[in-house]
Design a protein around this motif. Structure first.
Motif, PDB file in Angstrom:
ATOM      1  N   TRP A 136       0.846  -1.208   0.000  1.00  0.00           N
ATOM      2  CA  TRP A 136       0.000   0.000   0.000  1.00  0.00           C
ATOM      3  C   TRP A 136       0.871   1.243   0.000  1.00  0.00           C
ATOM      4  O   TRP A 136       0.568   2.229  -0.677  1.00  0.00           O
ATOM      5  CB  TRP A 136      -0.934   0.017   1.198  1.00  0.00           C
ATOM      6  CG  TRP A 136      -2.205  -0.720   0.962  1.00  0.00           C
ATOM      7  CD1 TRP A 136      -2.597  -1.879   1.536  1.00  0.00           C
ATOM      8  CD2 TRP A 136      -3.261  -0.359   0.054  1.00  0.00           C
ATOM      9  NE1 TRP A 136      -3.820  -2.260   1.042  1.00  0.00           N
ATOM     10  CE2 TRP A 136      -4.247  -1.339   0.142  1.00  0.00           C
ATOM     11  CE3 TRP A 136      -3.442   0.711  -0.812  1.00  0.00           C
ATOM     12  CZ2 TRP A 136      -5.411  -1.294  -0.616  1.00  0.00           C
ATOM     13  CZ3 TRP A 136      -4.613   0.759  -1.567  1.00  0.00           C
ATOM     14  CH2 TRP A 136      -5.576  -0.232  -1.463  1.00  0.00           C
ATOM     15  N   ASN A 137       1.946   1.229   0.767  1.00  0.00           N
ATOM     16  CA  ASN A 137       2.840   2.372   0.819  1.00  0.00           C
ATOM     17  C   ASN A 137       3.462   2.644  -0.551  1.00  0.00           C
ATOM     18  O   ASN A 137       3.543   3.788  -0.997  1.00  0.00           O
ATOM     19  CB  ASN A 137       3.925   2.127   1.864  1.00  0.00           C
ATOM     20  CG  ASN A 137       4.735   3.349   2.152  1.00  0.00           C
ATOM     21  OD1 ASN A 137       4.324   4.458   1.848  1.00  0.00           O
ATOM     22  ND2 ASN A 137       5.902   3.155   2.738  1.00  0.00           N
ATOM     23  N   ILE A 138       3.888   1.607  -1.230  1.00  0.00           N
ATOM     24  CA  ILE A 138       4.484   1.754  -2.559  1.00  0.00           C
ATOM     25  C   ILE A 138       3.446   2.268  -3.558  1.00  0.00           C
ATOM     26  O   ILE A 138       3.725   3.169  -4.358  1.00  0.00           O
ATOM     27  CB  ILE A 138       5.087   0.415  -3.034  1.00  0.00           C
ATOM     28  CG1 ILE A 138       6.300   0.068  -2.176  1.00  0.00           C
ATOM     29  CG2 ILE A 138       5.448   0.466  -4.512  1.00  0.00           C
ATOM     30  CD1 ILE A 138       6.809  -1.346  -2.384  1.00  0.00           C
ATOM     31  N   ILE A 139       2.250   1.711  -3.513  1.00  0.00           N
ATOM     32  CA  ILE A 139       1.197   2.126  -4.449  1.00  0.00           C
ATOM     33  C   ILE A 139       0.872   3.603  -4.270  1.00  0.00           C
ATOM     34  O   ILE A 139       0.781   4.359  -5.241  1.00  0.00           O
ATOM     35  CB  ILE A 139      -0.063   1.250  -4.267  1.00  0.00           C
ATOM     36  CG1 ILE A 139       0.211  -0.165  -4.783  1.00  0.00           C
ATOM     37  CG2 ILE A 139      -1.268   1.869  -4.968  1.00  0.00           C
ATOM     38  CD1 ILE A 139      -0.840  -1.170  -4.420  1.00  0.00           C
ATOM     39  N   PHE A 140       0.698   4.037  -3.033  1.00  0.00           N
ATOM     40  CA  PHE A 140       0.364   5.443  -2.801  1.00  0.00           C
ATOM     41  C   PHE A 140       1.533   6.361  -3.118  1.00  0.00           C
ATOM     42  O   PHE A 140       1.330   7.491  -3.572  1.00  0.00           O
ATOM     43  CB  PHE A 140      -0.117   5.661  -1.373  1.00  0.00           C
ATOM     44  CG  PHE A 140      -1.531   5.197  -1.163  1.00  0.00           C
ATOM     45  CD1 PHE A 140      -2.559   5.668  -1.953  1.00  0.00           C
ATOM     46  CD2 PHE A 140      -1.826   4.286  -0.171  1.00  0.00           C
ATOM     47  CE1 PHE A 140      -3.858   5.242  -1.771  1.00  0.00           C
ATOM     48  CE2 PHE A 140      -3.119   3.860   0.033  1.00  0.00           C
ATOM     49  CZ  PHE A 140      -4.143   4.340  -0.777  1.00  0.00           C
ATOM     50  N   ALA A 141       2.756   5.914  -2.923  1.00  0.00           N
ATOM     51  CA  ALA A 141       3.915   6.729  -3.263  1.00  0.00           C
ATOM     52  C   ALA A 141       4.005   6.934  -4.779  1.00  0.00           C
ATOM     53  O   ALA A 141       4.269   8.045  -5.253  1.00  0.00           O
ATOM     54  CB  ALA A 141       5.193   6.082  -2.740  1.00  0.00           C
ATOM     55  N   VAL A 142       3.775   5.882  -5.547  1.00  0.00           N
ATOM     56  CA  VAL A 142       3.797   5.998  -7.008  1.00  0.00           C
ATOM     57  C   VAL A 142       2.654   6.896  -7.480  1.00  0.00           C
ATOM     58  O   VAL A 142       2.851   7.777  -8.330  1.00  0.00           O
ATOM     59  CB  VAL A 142       3.713   4.610  -7.671  1.00  0.00           C
ATOM     60  CG1 VAL A 142       3.465   4.711  -9.165  1.00  0.00           C
ATOM     61  CG2 VAL A 142       4.973   3.816  -7.386  1.00  0.00           C
ATOM     62  N   TYR A 143       1.479   6.720  -6.924  1.00  0.00           N
ATOM     63  CA  TYR A 143       0.338   7.561  -7.296  1.00  0.00           C
ATOM     64  C   TYR A 143       0.623   9.033  -7.006  1.00  0.00           C
ATOM     65  O   TYR A 143       0.366   9.901  -7.839  1.00  0.00           O
ATOM     66  CB  TYR A 143      -0.915   7.111  -6.544  1.00  0.00           C
ATOM     67  CG  TYR A 143      -2.083   8.048  -6.735  1.00  0.00           C
ATOM     68  CD1 TYR A 143      -2.818   8.025  -7.910  1.00  0.00           C
ATOM     69  CD2 TYR A 143      -2.434   8.962  -5.749  1.00  0.00           C
ATOM     70  CE1 TYR A 143      -3.879   8.892  -8.101  1.00  0.00           C
ATOM     71  CE2 TYR A 143      -3.486   9.831  -5.928  1.00  0.00           C
ATOM     72  CZ  TYR A 143      -4.208   9.789  -7.101  1.00  0.00           C
ATOM     73  OH  TYR A 143      -5.252  10.658  -7.295  1.00  0.00           O
ATOM     74  N   GLU A 144       1.148   9.311  -5.837  1.00  0.00           N
ATOM     75  CA  GLU A 144       1.456  10.688  -5.453  1.00  0.00           C
ATOM     76  C   GLU A 144       2.521  11.286  -6.371  1.00  0.00           C
ATOM     77  O   GLU A 144       2.423  12.449  -6.765  1.00  0.00           O
ATOM     78  CB  GLU A 144       1.924  10.731  -4.003  1.00  0.00           C
ATOM     79  CG  GLU A 144       2.142  12.121  -3.464  1.00  0.00           C
ATOM     80  CD  GLU A 144       0.864  12.921  -3.318  1.00  0.00           C
ATOM     81  OE1 GLU A 144       0.943  14.153  -3.346  1.00  0.00           O
ATOM     82  OE2 GLU A 144      -0.215  12.316  -3.195  1.00  0.00           O
ATOM     83  N   SER A 145       3.524  10.511  -6.712  1.00  0.00           N
ATOM     84  CA  SER A 145       4.582  11.040  -7.581  1.00  0.00           C
ATOM     85  C   SER A 145       4.077  11.277  -9.000  1.00  0.00           C
ATOM     86  O   SER A 145       4.536  12.187  -9.675  1.00  0.00           O
ATOM     87  CB  SER A 145       5.778  10.101  -7.588  1.00  0.00           C
ATOM     88  OG  SER A 145       5.443   8.881  -8.205  1.00  0.00           O
ATOM     89  N   VAL A 146       3.137  10.489  -9.459  1.00  0.00           N
ATOM     90  CA  VAL A 146       2.601  10.674 -10.809  1.00  0.00           C
ATOM     91  C   VAL A 146       1.636  11.856 -10.851  1.00  0.00           C
ATOM     92  O   VAL A 146       1.614  12.613 -11.822  1.00  0.00           O
ATOM     93  CB  VAL A 146       1.909   9.381 -11.292  1.00  0.00           C
ATOM     94  CG1 VAL A 146       1.094   9.618 -12.549  1.00  0.00           C
ATOM     95  CG2 VAL A 146       2.939   8.294 -11.530  1.00  0.00           C
ATOM     96  N   THR A 147       0.842  12.038  -9.815  1.00  0.00           N
ATOM     97  CA  THR A 147      -0.157  13.109  -9.830  1.00  0.00           C
ATOM     98  C   THR A 147       0.427  14.470  -9.488  1.00  0.00           C
ATOM     99  O   THR A 147      -0.232  15.484  -9.699  1.00  0.00           O
ATOM    100  CB  THR A 147      -1.302  12.805  -8.854  1.00  0.00           C
ATOM    101  OG1 THR A 147      -0.777  12.635  -7.539  1.00  0.00           O
ATOM    102  CG2 THR A 147      -2.064  11.571  -9.287  1.00  0.00           C
ATOM    103  N   THR A 148       1.645  14.525  -8.979  1.00  0.00           N
ATOM    104  CA  THR A 148       2.224  15.820  -8.607  1.00  0.00           C
ATOM    105  C   THR A 148       3.413  16.186  -9.489  1.00  0.00           C
ATOM    106  O   THR A 148       4.354  16.811  -9.027  1.00  0.00           O
ATOM    107  CB  THR A 148       2.656  15.809  -7.135  1.00  0.00           C
ATOM    108  OG1 THR A 148       3.585  14.744  -6.926  1.00  0.00           O
ATOM    109  CG2 THR A 148       1.478  15.658  -6.217  1.00  0.00           C
ATOM    110  N   ILE A 149       3.355  15.828 -10.758  1.00  0.00           N
ATOM    111  CA  ILE A 149       4.418  16.198 -11.691  1.00  0.00           C
ATOM    112  C   ILE A 149       4.313  17.703 -11.943  1.00  0.00           C
ATOM    113  O   ILE A 149       3.239  18.202 -12.290  1.00  0.00           O
ATOM    114  CB  ILE A 149       4.277  15.420 -13.023  1.00  0.00           C
ATOM    115  CG1 ILE A 149       4.461  13.917 -12.766  1.00  0.00           C
ATOM    116  CG2 ILE A 149       5.283  15.920 -14.058  1.00  0.00           C
ATOM    117  CD1 ILE A 149       4.194  13.052 -13.970  1.00  0.00           C
ATOM    118  N   PRO A 150       5.403  18.433 -11.768  1.00  0.00           N
ATOM    119  CA  PRO A 150       5.368  19.885 -11.988  1.00  0.00           C
ATOM    120  C   PRO A 150       4.991  20.229 -13.438  1.00  0.00           C
ATOM    121  O   PRO A 150       5.314  19.482 -14.376  1.00  0.00           O
ATOM    122  CB  PRO A 150       6.790  20.336 -11.676  1.00  0.00           C
ATOM    123  CG  PRO A 150       7.375  19.262 -10.849  1.00  0.00           C
ATOM    124  CD  PRO A 150       6.703  18.003 -11.265  1.00  0.00           C
TER     125      PRO A 150
END
Length: 69
Positions: free
Chosen positions: A48-62
């Motif tokens: 779950w931690n990995i999934i949410f980390a990947v999601y957060e990094s993809v959705t917060t691309i500058p």
């Protein structure tokens, strides 16, 4: 909102009555995995931690990086 509140209420009731322990042990015993329940918990929480980390990094691309690509 109602679904989330209902889930919290149900989870609270299950914890207070001890039904969560019974349910977890029933499922793990049925699958023959009663000895690995702690390992399963650790692996599940790590995933779950990995999934949410990947999601957060993809959705917060500058915007600058999006513009450059």
């Amino acid at each position: 909102m109602l679904i989330c509140g209902g889930g919290f209420s149900l989870g609270d009731i299950l914890m207070k009555t001890g039904a969560t322990k019974w349910l977890a042990m029933s499922i793990f015993d049925l699958l023959g995995l009663s000895h690995v329940s702690a390992i399963f918990l650790i692996i599940t929480s790590a995933l779950w931690n990995i999934i949410f980390a990947v999601y957060e990094s993809v959705t917060t691309i500058p915007d600058d990086l999006l513009l450059a690509s």
